[in-house]
Design an enzyme around this catalytic site. Structure first.
Site, PDB file in Angstrom:
ATOM      1  N   TRP A 187       0.965  -1.291  -0.025  1.00  0.00           N
ATOM      2  CA  TRP A 187       0.138  -0.048  -0.044  1.00  0.00           C
ATOM      3  C   TRP A 187       0.936   1.255  -0.057  1.00  0.00           C
ATOM      4  O   TRP A 187       1.732   1.337   0.784  1.00  0.00           O
ATOM      5  CB  TRP A 187      -0.936  -0.026   1.322  1.00  0.00           C
ATOM      6  CG  TRP A 187      -1.914   1.021   1.486  1.00  0.00           C
ATOM      7  CD1 TRP A 187      -2.618   1.672   0.415  1.00  0.00           C
ATOM      8  CD2 TRP A 187      -2.054   1.936   2.613  1.00  0.00           C
ATOM      9  NE1 TRP A 187      -3.358   2.586   0.945  1.00  0.00           N
ATOM     10  CE2 TRP A 187      -3.006   2.893   2.134  1.00  0.00           C
ATOM     11  CE3 TRP A 187      -1.514   1.623   4.001  1.00  0.00           C
ATOM     12  CZ2 TRP A 187      -3.483   3.896   3.487  1.00  0.00           C
ATOM     13  CZ3 TRP A 187      -2.036   2.807   4.807  1.00  0.00           C
ATOM     14  CH2 TRP A 187      -2.892   3.906   4.409  1.00  0.00           C
ATOM     15  N   ASP A 207      -1.136  -5.508   9.447  1.00  0.00           N
ATOM     16  CA  ASP A 207      -2.104  -4.482   8.980  1.00  0.00           C
ATOM     17  C   ASP A 207      -3.340  -5.090   8.711  1.00  0.00           C
ATOM     18  O   ASP A 207      -3.352  -5.792   7.656  1.00  0.00           O
ATOM     19  CB  ASP A 207      -1.501  -3.606   7.816  1.00  0.00           C
ATOM     20  CG  ASP A 207      -2.266  -2.361   7.473  1.00  0.00           C
ATOM     21  OD1 ASP A 207      -3.456  -2.322   7.908  1.00  0.00           O
ATOM     22  OD2 ASP A 207      -1.945  -1.525   6.548  1.00  0.00           O
ATOM     23  N   LYS A 263     -13.568  -0.317   5.532  1.00  0.00           N
ATOM     24  CA  LYS A 263     -14.053  -1.161   4.537  1.00  0.00           C
ATOM     25  C   LYS A 263     -15.122  -2.205   5.038  1.00  0.00           C
ATOM     26  O   LYS A 263     -16.209  -2.200   4.446  1.00  0.00           O
ATOM     27  CB  LYS A 263     -13.023  -1.976   4.057  1.00  0.00           C
ATOM     28  CG  LYS A 263     -11.664  -1.241   3.415  1.00  0.00           C
ATOM     29  CD  LYS A 263     -12.176  -0.243   2.156  1.00  0.00           C
ATOM     30  CE  LYS A 263     -10.942   0.088   1.357  1.00  0.00           C
ATOM     31  NZ  LYS A 263     -10.096   1.129   2.411  1.00  0.00           N
TER      32      LYS A 263
END
Length: 432
Positions: free
Chosen positions: A164, A245, A281
């Site tokens: 990311w 993460d 999300k």
């Protein structure tokens, strides 16, 4: 000051004062700005895609750069469990007082239970420190500051290649270098596990290994359960510090427990992991910036000390976190009925993503493509690394009004039953 210099100074002063307010007077030169040497920052490639999409006037344009869930009609979604939680909070007429430095206690407990599991020995033994954070980004930043303060200064944070985009500046700004370990295999559009294993093995002992807990962003490629177990053993042998993460728990497979399996396996194996969680999300609360940072410790006494230092990291950053998002997540997770509704809704979101992957692969086959597109359905989560070159991506945008980043990453959330056929035909046209 001698008389000569004094005379010069007085004449200059008279010229300046007589010029003030005069229309014919040349403007005085302004002092140079302290910021005149600040360079223009690089444009964010994903935001650039969004801007280009907005400017396009084609009626059939498609945005595959979006990093947020969309329903089958391409519209943003607010979960019903979240709407009900908002109603309950409003009806309760709660105050708007400051939260403690580490956030809303009920939220922290619920977030930790979701991540580590109801049967977690680490939680039962009070060995887990959890603090509310500004979504996953904020949780990573708290963790980066904690590592910088309490880990040896030359210990690097290893990230996957690719990873990311925000991972690098988060840890670099905290004073940590970010070398990479091999991850994505461009030949297979899958995992380069051999390269990953070798690079982690060759890293100096005591390095930090940053892992995506599930639904790797941007590739959508995850290690298998067996590979995770092998990585756990390797990291333990090398005494690496493991940082997970976990931004897509529940959103990847539809099962929150399955999506947390790697994290839980590492904790079971004895790793004192760090964890960044996000509820953007899996609860669709992108704008609430709600997440959590956790540290697993070796004892409750150690946890008390770590907890005190995590608070000292947070205090100078933003003092204490915002309230509303934490109340929403806490209400949903701590109420059995709303928790059940959320699990059903997150499963529905995951299922739509999975179904669009299958529809795109089928559409490519129907369009006549002879390429192997199995990686589209083998990958998981919101994003897919298609294997398309930058030139192919440019052609897809310029000729077909389909917008994506030039590395070939597409957001499956941008695919709908209405546009998947056109997308498949366009992808076939540029890749044949």
């Amino acid at each position: 000051i001698n008389a000569e210099y004094m005379g010069i100074f007085i004449r200059m002063l008279r010229q300046v004062t007589s010029c003030v307010g005069s229309a014919g007077c040349a403007p005085l030169r302004r002092f140079a700005s302290q910021w005149e040497f600040v360079p223009l920052g690089a444009a964010d490639p994903i935001l650039g895609v969004a801007e280009a999409f907005k400017k396009c006037t084609a009626a059939d344009k498609i945005n595959l750069g979006v990093g947020a869930y969309r329903d089958g009609a391409g519209k943003p979604v607010v979960l019903e469990c979240v709407r009900e939680a908002e109603k309950r909070i409003f009806d309760a007429k709660l105050d708007q007082e400051y939260l403690p430095i580490s956030g809303l206690a009920e939220f922290n407990k619920a977030a930790a239970l979701l991540a580590f599991g109801d049967d977690s020995p680490a939680l039962a033994e009070k060995r887990v420190v959890t603090a509310q954070a500004l979504s996953g980004t904020g949780a990573l930043r708290i963790g980066a500051a904690f590592l910088d303060r309490f880990l040896i200064k030359n210990a690097a944070v290893y990230v996957s290649s690719p990873t990311w985009g925000n991972h690098l500046p988060i840890f670099n700004d905290a004073g940590r270098s970010t070398p990479t370990y091999r991850y994505f295999d461009k030949k297979t559009n899958g995992l380069d596990f051999g390269g990953m294993h070798t690079d982690i093995k060759n890293a100096p002992s005591g390095s930090v290994m940053l892992f995506h807990g599930c639904a790797h962003n941007p590739t959508g490629v995850d290690p298998s359960p067996e590979q995770w177990r092998e990585l756990s053993k390797l990291c333990k042998d090398k005494r690496h510090v493991v940082f997970f993460d976990l931004a897509y728990q529940g959103f990847a497979s539809g099962d929150p427990a399955r999506d947390a399996a790697a994290l839980r396996a590492f904790v079971f194996d004895g790793h004192n992991v760090l964890l960044a969680q996000s509820f953007a999300k899996n609860m669709g609360m992108y704008g609430q910036r709600i997440g959590a940072f956790s540290v697993v410790c070796s004892s409750s006494e150690e946890a008390a000390r770590v907890d005190s230092q995590v608070k000292w990291n947070i205090r100078p950053m933003y003092s204490n976190p915002p309230l509303h998002g934490a109340r929403l997540v806490s209400t949903v997770l701590n109420d059995p009925a709303l928790n059940t509704v959320w699990r059903r809704e997150v499963h529905t979101m995951a299922d739509r993503i999975i179904s669009m992957r299958a529809a795109l692969r089928d559409g490519l086959q129907k369009a006549g493509s002879s390429r192997d597109w199995s990686h589209i359905t083998n990958q998981i989560g919101m994003f897919c690394f298609t294997g398309m070159t930058p030139e192919m991506c440019d052609e897809l945008t310029n000729k077909h009004n389909i917008f994506l980043t030039r590395n070939g990453r597409i957001s499956i959330a941008g695919i709908t039953p209405a546009n998947v056929g056109r997308l498949a035909a366009a992808m076939h046209a540029i890749t044949q």
